[in-house]
Every structure is written in structure tokens, then in C-alpha cells.
Design an enzyme around this catalytic site. Structure first.
Site, PDB file in Angstrom:
ATOM      1  N   GLY A 168       5.118  -8.353  -8.960  1.00  0.00           N
ATOM      2  CA  GLY A 168       4.204  -7.227  -8.766  1.00  0.00           C
ATOM      3  C   GLY A 168       4.790  -5.948  -9.335  1.00  0.00           C
ATOM      4  O   GLY A 168       4.629  -4.871  -8.774  1.00  0.00           O
ATOM      5  N   ASN A 219       8.099  -8.221  -4.359  1.00  0.00           N
ATOM      6  CA  ASN A 219       7.281  -7.056  -4.017  1.00  0.00           C
ATOM      7  C   ASN A 219       5.785  -7.357  -4.050  1.00  0.00           C
ATOM      8  O   ASN A 219       5.003  -6.644  -3.427  1.00  0.00           O
ATOM      9  CB  ASN A 219       7.630  -5.930  -5.006  1.00  0.00           C
ATOM     10  CG  ASN A 219       6.580  -4.849  -5.052  1.00  0.00           C
ATOM     11  OD1 ASN A 219       6.570  -3.949  -4.225  1.00  0.00           O
ATOM     12  ND2 ASN A 219       5.651  -4.936  -6.007  1.00  0.00           N
ATOM     13  N   SER A 232       6.834  -4.762   5.515  1.00  0.00           N
ATOM     14  CA  SER A 232       5.997  -3.609   5.881  1.00  0.00           C
ATOM     15  C   SER A 232       6.205  -3.267   7.349  1.00  0.00           C
ATOM     16  O   SER A 232       6.503  -4.161   8.156  1.00  0.00           O
ATOM     17  CB  SER A 232       4.523  -3.962   5.665  1.00  0.00           C
ATOM     18  OG  SER A 232       3.700  -2.995   6.275  1.00  0.00           O
ATOM     19  N   TYR A 261      -2.079  -9.879   7.123  1.00  0.00           N
ATOM     20  CA  TYR A 261      -1.026  -9.103   6.443  1.00  0.00           C
ATOM     21  C   TYR A 261       0.216  -8.950   7.333  1.00  0.00           C
ATOM     22  O   TYR A 261       1.342  -9.199   6.895  1.00  0.00           O
ATOM     23  CB  TYR A 261      -1.612  -7.739   6.072  1.00  0.00           C
ATOM     24  CG  TYR A 261      -0.706  -6.831   5.288  1.00  0.00           C
ATOM     25  CD1 TYR A 261      -0.527  -7.008   3.915  1.00  0.00           C
ATOM     26  CD2 TYR A 261      -0.037  -5.767   5.902  1.00  0.00           C
ATOM     27  CE1 TYR A 261       0.289  -6.153   3.187  1.00  0.00           C
ATOM     28  CE2 TYR A 261       0.772  -4.913   5.187  1.00  0.00           C
ATOM     29  CZ  TYR A 261       0.936  -5.108   3.830  1.00  0.00           C
ATOM     30  OH  TYR A 261       1.745  -4.251   3.104  1.00  0.00           O
ATOM     31  N   LYS A 303       3.985 -10.337   6.674  1.00  0.00           N
ATOM     32  CA  LYS A 303       5.135  -9.432   6.541  1.00  0.00           C
ATOM     33  C   LYS A 303       6.185  -9.718   7.621  1.00  0.00           C
ATOM     34  O   LYS A 303       7.388  -9.569   7.382  1.00  0.00           O
ATOM     35  CB  LYS A 303       4.667  -7.971   6.594  1.00  0.00           C
ATOM     36  CG  LYS A 303       3.777  -7.577   5.404  1.00  0.00           C
ATOM     37  CD  LYS A 303       4.499  -7.729   4.071  1.00  0.00           C
ATOM     38  CE  LYS A 303       3.727  -7.145   2.907  1.00  0.00           C
ATOM     39  NZ  LYS A 303       4.442  -7.283   1.629  1.00  0.00           N
ATOM     40  N   ILE A 342       2.640   4.365   1.864  1.00  0.00           N
ATOM     41  CA  ILE A 342       3.140   4.852   0.572  1.00  0.00           C
ATOM     42  C   ILE A 342       1.943   5.093  -0.353  1.00  0.00           C
ATOM     43  O   ILE A 342       0.999   4.294  -0.376  1.00  0.00           O
ATOM     44  CB  ILE A 342       4.081   3.800  -0.073  1.00  0.00           C
ATOM     45  CG1 ILE A 342       5.167   3.332   0.929  1.00  0.00           C
ATOM     46  CG2 ILE A 342       4.716   4.346  -1.354  1.00  0.00           C
ATOM     47  CD1 ILE A 342       6.101   4.387   1.440  1.00  0.00           C
TER      48      ILE A 342
HETATM   49  P1  NAI Z   1      -0.276  -2.414  -5.379  1.00  0.00           P
HETATM   50  O1  NAI Z   1      -1.568  -3.009  -4.974  1.00  0.00           O
HETATM   51  O2  NAI Z   1      -0.272  -1.068  -6.037  1.00  0.00           O
HETATM   52  O3  NAI Z   1       0.524  -3.430  -6.321  1.00  0.00           O
HETATM   53  C1  NAI Z   1       0.637  -4.771  -5.959  1.00  0.00           C
HETATM   54  C2  NAI Z   1       1.358  -5.527  -7.034  1.00  0.00           C
HETATM   55  O4  NAI Z   1       1.392  -6.897  -6.646  1.00  0.00           O
HETATM   56  C3  NAI Z   1       0.676  -5.450  -8.391  1.00  0.00           C
HETATM   57  O5  NAI Z   1       1.647  -5.336  -9.408  1.00  0.00           O
HETATM   58  C4  NAI Z   1      -0.017  -6.818  -8.519  1.00  0.00           C
HETATM   59  O6  NAI Z   1      -0.090  -7.273  -9.859  1.00  0.00           O
HETATM   60  C5  NAI Z   1       0.923  -7.693  -7.703  1.00  0.00           C
HETATM   61  N1  NAI Z   1       0.255  -8.881  -7.178  1.00  0.00           N
HETATM   62  C6  NAI Z   1      -0.786  -8.941  -6.308  1.00  0.00           C
HETATM   63  N2  NAI Z   1      -1.123 -10.219  -6.076  1.00  0.00           N
HETATM   64  C7  NAI Z   1      -0.279 -10.979  -6.824  1.00  0.00           C
HETATM   65  C8  NAI Z   1      -0.130 -12.372  -7.024  1.00  0.00           C
HETATM   66  N3  NAI Z   1      -0.920 -13.271  -6.423  1.00  0.00           N
HETATM   67  N4  NAI Z   1       0.831 -12.795  -7.877  1.00  0.00           N
HETATM   68  C9  NAI Z   1       1.636 -11.905  -8.504  1.00  0.00           C
HETATM   69  N5  NAI Z   1       1.560 -10.582  -8.351  1.00  0.00           N
HETATM   70  C10 NAI Z   1       0.609 -10.136  -7.522  1.00  0.00           C
HETATM   71  O7  NAI Z   1       0.615  -2.428  -4.077  1.00  0.00           O
HETATM   72  P2  NAI Z   1       1.813  -1.490  -3.588  1.00  0.00           P
HETATM   73  O8  NAI Z   1       1.261  -0.497  -2.651  1.00  0.00           O
HETATM   74  O9  NAI Z   1       2.630  -1.045  -4.727  1.00  0.00           O
HETATM   75  O10 NAI Z   1       2.610  -2.538  -2.684  1.00  0.00           O
HETATM   76  C11 NAI Z   1       3.750  -3.246  -3.129  1.00  0.00           C
HETATM   77  C12 NAI Z   1       4.333  -3.991  -1.961  1.00  0.00           C
HETATM   78  O11 NAI Z   1       4.685  -3.068  -0.931  1.00  0.00           O
HETATM   79  C13 NAI Z   1       3.368  -4.995  -1.341  1.00  0.00           C
HETATM   80  O12 NAI Z   1       4.072  -6.151  -0.946  1.00  0.00           O
HETATM   81  C14 NAI Z   1       2.852  -4.271  -0.134  1.00  0.00           C
HETATM   82  O13 NAI Z   1       2.438  -5.143   0.870  1.00  0.00           O
HETATM   83  C15 NAI Z   1       4.089  -3.469   0.281  1.00  0.00           C
HETATM   84  N6  NAI Z   1       3.782  -2.325   1.107  1.00  0.00           N
HETATM   85  C16 NAI Z   1       2.991  -1.301   0.625  1.00  0.00           C
HETATM   86  C17 NAI Z   1       2.693  -0.231   1.440  1.00  0.00           C
HETATM   87  C18 NAI Z   1       1.865   0.924   0.984  1.00  0.00           C
HETATM   88  O14 NAI Z   1       1.573   1.803   1.816  1.00  0.00           O
HETATM   89  N7  NAI Z   1       1.463   1.005  -0.274  1.00  0.00           N
HETATM   90  C19 NAI Z   1       3.198  -0.179   2.819  1.00  0.00           C
HETATM   91  C20 NAI Z   1       4.021  -1.276   3.203  1.00  0.00           C
HETATM   92  C21 NAI Z   1       4.283  -2.309   2.349  1.00  0.00           C
END
Ligand code: NAI
Length: 247
Positions: A12, A90, A142, A155, A159, A188
């Protein structure tokens, strides 16, 4: 040993937190690969940014919930870059709904990407880590996994599961020079939180003692530390980077 010759892989890594982690690992590694789900434009853009930092970079499209696809993607990266020294899990998705109305499919899908995905990637590197006698695995969990969150049964379970996976693999690899840790971000600023409505988001910010959303950089800095040589005696740790939300 510095990280100068090391290879990192971030799932990701095309956007949001993963992209920032990849860019910050590029400051110390020689090669950085990212896996992404679908947005090739975003992945290509991240590769260009990585190359500007003078690292070799590549992006591979791969659904982490598909074990065979993960093994094939890792083979592609390893054929190009050699064994992976630093693995950052990630990739993650949400499919929020109150438990009563959540479908079994949506429960399973979120677990499949967020939890099974990390299991697949860890398996793809495990043998190499044993051979190298050095490694870093970092799982992006998370605060939802620590606290629970209404509407996030799938979710939060995924996590929380990641934390169990982190601690188990940390114990398995502790005496092999490989550390395995988790970061629990709070709210975030990324596409993920951008999809939340204003009211939910302002309630979320009100629950943060520091009264602001975090940035991808806040997470990337902690990630870079946990993946560094300096963090060599830290394993099985769960680090909250959440402005004080969970304490
Ligand atoms: P985002 O939605 O901006 O990016 C998610 C990434 O995961 C993207 O690059 C996408 O291509 C990839 N992805 C999604 N499904 C996939 C799959 N099946 N196979 C391969 N890649 C896949 O998300 P964000 O906010 O950058 O989150 C990143 C991580 O941080 C996630 O695991 C999320 O759960 C975690 N997180 C985010 C928070 C937030 O507030 N944004 C809070 C807590 C945790």
C-alpha cells in the site's frame, strides 16, 4: 551495519501513510519496492519521487489478500532487488457498518486484506529473514484495534489480529536478529479519513488530546525509527502514534 545497502518493501505504498513511509525509508535504504492495489498513476508517481532520492524503486500491482499473487509479486521484487530486509505491512481498507447490518462478505473482505495480507507477506520473506540473520517487520495496525470503534467490527478485529500476529512472529524471530513491531496510528489525514463526513471527523478530532489529526509524516518518522539499526532491541512493541487518543 547501516541501512545503506538494504531493500525495503512497503505494501500500500502508492499513497497516504504507506507512500510517506516508503519515502522516509528511501533516505537510508538502497532499494525500495511498493505494492499497490489499483491506482497505477499514484504508484508510478511514488516511484518517481523515490527515484529522486537516488534509490532504485519499483511498484508491483498486487492484491495482498491473494496469497498466490503475493508470492508472485515478492518473487518479482526479489528477482530485481534481492532479498527484502525491511517489510512494512501498511495496506489496509475499511468497510464500516454497524455490526447488525454488516454483511459477512464485508467482514471477511476487511480481514482478508488487513490481516491475511500481512500473514501472506510475512511468509513470503520469512525464510530470507532467517538466512540474512537481520530484518525488520513493521505492521501498521490502528487505535481501533486497541479500543474498538462503533461501525468497525471488521476493521478493529483485523487490526487487533495484527497485534497478535506481530507479537507471535516477534517471538519466533527474536533470536534471529529480526524485529517485529506494530504502529497504531490515530486519525491521520489521508484518503481514508477524507472519506469520513465532516461531523464524524470533527467528533474524531475532539477525541484527540492534541486536538488535531496526525499527518502521514508523523507515522513515517516513527516507522523509520522502528526499521532502523538503532531500534535493534525493540521487538513485539505496539507504538501508538495518535496524539494521545489511547492512553
Ligand atoms: P489509504 O486508503 O490512503 O491507502 C491505502 C493503501 O493500501 C493504498 O496504497 C492501496 O493501494 C493499498 N491497498 C488497499 N487494499 C489493498 C490490497 N487488497 N492489496 C494491496 N494494497 C492494497 O490509507 P491510509 O490512510 O494511508 O492507511 C494506511 C494504513 O494505515 C492502513 O492499514 C490503515 O488501516 C492504517 N491506518 C490509517 C489511519 C488513518 O486515519 N488514515 C488510522 C489508523 C490506521
Amino acid at each position: 551495519m547501516s541501512l545503506e545497502q538494504k531493500t525495503a518493501l512497503v505494501t500500500g505504498g502508492s499513497r497516504g501513510i504507506g507512500r510517506e513511509i516508503a519515502l522516509s525509508l528511501a533516505d537510508n535504504c538502497a532499494q525500495v519496492a511498493i505494492l499497490y492495489a489499483g491506482r497505477k498513476d499514484a504508484a508510478d508517481e511514488t516511484v518517481r519521487e523515490l527515484e529522486k532520492k537516488n534509490v532504485k524503486a519499483m511498484a508491483v500491482q498486487c492484491d495482498v489478500s491473494d496469497d498466490a499473487a503475493v508470492q508472485a509479486a515478492f518473487k518479482q521484487v526479489k528477482d530485481a532487488f534481492g532479498p527484502i530486509d525491511i517489510l512494512v505491512n501498511n495496506a489496509g481498507i475499511t468497510k464500516d457498518m454497524l455490526t447488525l447490518r454488516m454483511s459477512a462478505e464485508d467482514f471477511a473482505k476487511v480481514i482478508a486484506v488487513n490481516l491475511n495480507g500481512a500473514f501472506h507477506t510475512i511468509k513470503a520473506c520469512y525464510r530470507d529473514f532467517l538466512k540474512l540473520g537481520w530484518g525488520r517487520i513493521l505492521n501498521i495496525s490502528s487505535v481501533s484495534g486497541l479500543m474498538g470503534n462503533p461501525g468497525q467490527a471488521n476493521y478493529a478485529s483485523s487490526k487487533a489480529g495484527l497485534i497478535g500476529l506481530t507479537k507471535t512472529v516477534a517471538r519466533e524471530l527474536a533470536n534471529r536478529g529480526v524485529t517485529v513491531n506494530a504502529i497504531c496510528p490515530g486519525f491521520i489525514e489521508t484518503d481514508m479519513t477524507g472519506a469520513m463526513n465532516e461531523e464524524v471527523l470533527s467528533k474524531a478530532v475532539a477525541a484527540v488530546p492534541m486536538s488535531r489529526l496526525g499527518t502521514p509524516k508523523d507515522i513515517a518518522k516513527a516507522a523509520a525509527f522502528l526499521c532502523s539499526e538503532d531500534a535493534g532491541y525493540i521487538t513485539g512493541a505496539v507504538l501508538q502514534v495518535d496524539g494521545g487518543m489511547y492512553m
